[in-house]
Write an enzyme that holds these catalytic residues in place. Sequence first.
Site, PDB file in Angstrom:
ATOM      1  N   LYS A 101       0.708   9.556   6.027  1.00 30.76           N
ATOM      2  CA  LYS A 101       1.177   8.296   6.510  1.00 30.76           C
ATOM      3  C   LYS A 101       2.172   7.735   6.071  1.00 30.76           C
ATOM      4  O   LYS A 101       2.128   6.647   5.866  1.00 30.76           O
ATOM      5  CB  LYS A 101      -0.302   7.624   5.683  1.00 30.76           C
ATOM      6  CG  LYS A 101      -1.903   8.033   5.849  1.00 30.76           C
ATOM      7  CD  LYS A 101      -2.843   7.389   6.162  1.00 30.76           C
ATOM      8  CE  LYS A 101      -4.175   7.871   6.796  1.00 30.76           C
ATOM      9  NZ  LYS A 101      -5.431   6.658   6.327  1.00 30.76           N
ATOM     10  N   LYS A 118      -2.302  -1.889  -3.861  1.00 26.83           N
ATOM     11  CA  LYS A 118      -2.973  -0.229  -4.144  1.00 26.83           C
ATOM     12  C   LYS A 118      -2.583   1.398  -3.910  1.00 26.83           C
ATOM     13  O   LYS A 118      -0.977   1.511  -3.028  1.00 26.83           O
ATOM     14  CB  LYS A 118      -3.698  -0.522  -2.425  1.00 26.83           C
ATOM     15  CG  LYS A 118      -4.557   0.902  -2.049  1.00 26.83           C
ATOM     16  CD  LYS A 118      -5.110   0.758  -1.031  1.00 26.83           C
ATOM     17  CE  LYS A 118      -5.587   1.863  -0.787  1.00 26.83           C
ATOM     18  NZ  LYS A 118      -6.472   2.468   0.953  1.00 26.83           N
ATOM     19  N   LYS A 155       0.882  -1.060  -0.436  1.00 28.33           N
ATOM     20  CA  LYS A 155      -0.311   0.000  -0.005  1.00 28.33           C
ATOM     21  C   LYS A 155       0.696   1.015   0.159  1.00 28.33           C
ATOM     22  O   LYS A 155       1.713   1.570   1.255  1.00 28.33           O
ATOM     23  CB  LYS A 155      -0.744   0.337   1.454  1.00 28.33           C
ATOM     24  CG  LYS A 155      -1.663   1.249   1.375  1.00 28.33           C
ATOM     25  CD  LYS A 155      -3.088   0.794   2.508  1.00 28.33           C
ATOM     26  CE  LYS A 155      -3.300   2.216   2.311  1.00 28.33           C
ATOM     27  NZ  LYS A 155      -4.479   2.432   3.653  1.00 28.33           N
TER      28      LYS A 155
END
Length: 303
Positions: free
Chosen positions: A192, A223, A170
């Site tokens: 993040k 992703k 991710k």
Amino acid sequence: MSDFIYPIFLVDGAGKKIEINSMPGIYRLSIELVFKEIEDCRRLGIESFVIFPAIEESLKDPLGKYSYSDKNFYLRAIREIKSRFPDICIVTDVALDPYSSDGHDGIVKNGKVLNDETLDVLAKMSLAQAEAGADILGPSDMMDGRVGYIRRELDAKGFTSVSIMSYSAKYASSFYGPFRDALDSAPKSGDKKSYQMDPANSREALLEAELDVLEGADFLMVKPALAYLDIIYRLKEKFQIPIVCYNVSGEYSMIKAASKLGFLDEKAIMKETLLSMKRAGSDIIITYFAKSFGEIMKNEFPS
Ligand code: PBG
């Protein structure tokens, strides 16, 4: 259509259908409208859904305690959906961000996201979702070691047949913007990048995926999808378990917006991008286009 998973944004209350500004055609729905959505999808052959909760600000706290509370409407909804549609597949979201007053996927202390302290909350949340009837848990938080931690807890409590779809690769991507609007889950401070992956890295994806496989993941996810087709390909070459890609919110919004302006042919672009994800090696595609694609398929190949 069985290769598709359709995302649903669930909101508490009744009679609510709120369109997400940056995602035309995608709504936050309250439970009875989710039932209807699932019925519509099943007519198109879609049998799998990933459900995300939009939580009111007043229920958020730094530890995300509402995520496993008895009063949680998301858990209640999973129970109700499963009892109404026992045959469908429900994928849940395991991460703190919908519940966290800091808007991060883990617990924040002094501006830092704490990996190990977060695992315990993720495990509590996972057990609560398994108890509610989730078929597949989707840890989207990217904390290190969480797949193994969750697997052990599930097995110890007898949930051996609940699977884990790990968001393995991710990336810290700008393509998630519209999703954070949908859930009001943007980080209140910082970004993040300390736990999501650097878009410049590809070998790290292989390492993260390998750890997830060793820890007991049943599916590996990449992703976003479109800007990371090379990663999908690499994972598919190397691993024997199903590869999932998440065709994320920004990828959807981009096509929707350009089509609205008359710059692109929406149907053709949608088909071409979904095809590219398949070609790269995705076994399963999570996409906001699943319903539109299902409608096209139904028209083109009426059974
Ligand atoms: C966070 C989560 C995100 C998405 C799914 N789960 C966003 C984020 O990491 O901030 C994004 C999905 C999308 O953009 O469609 N737990």
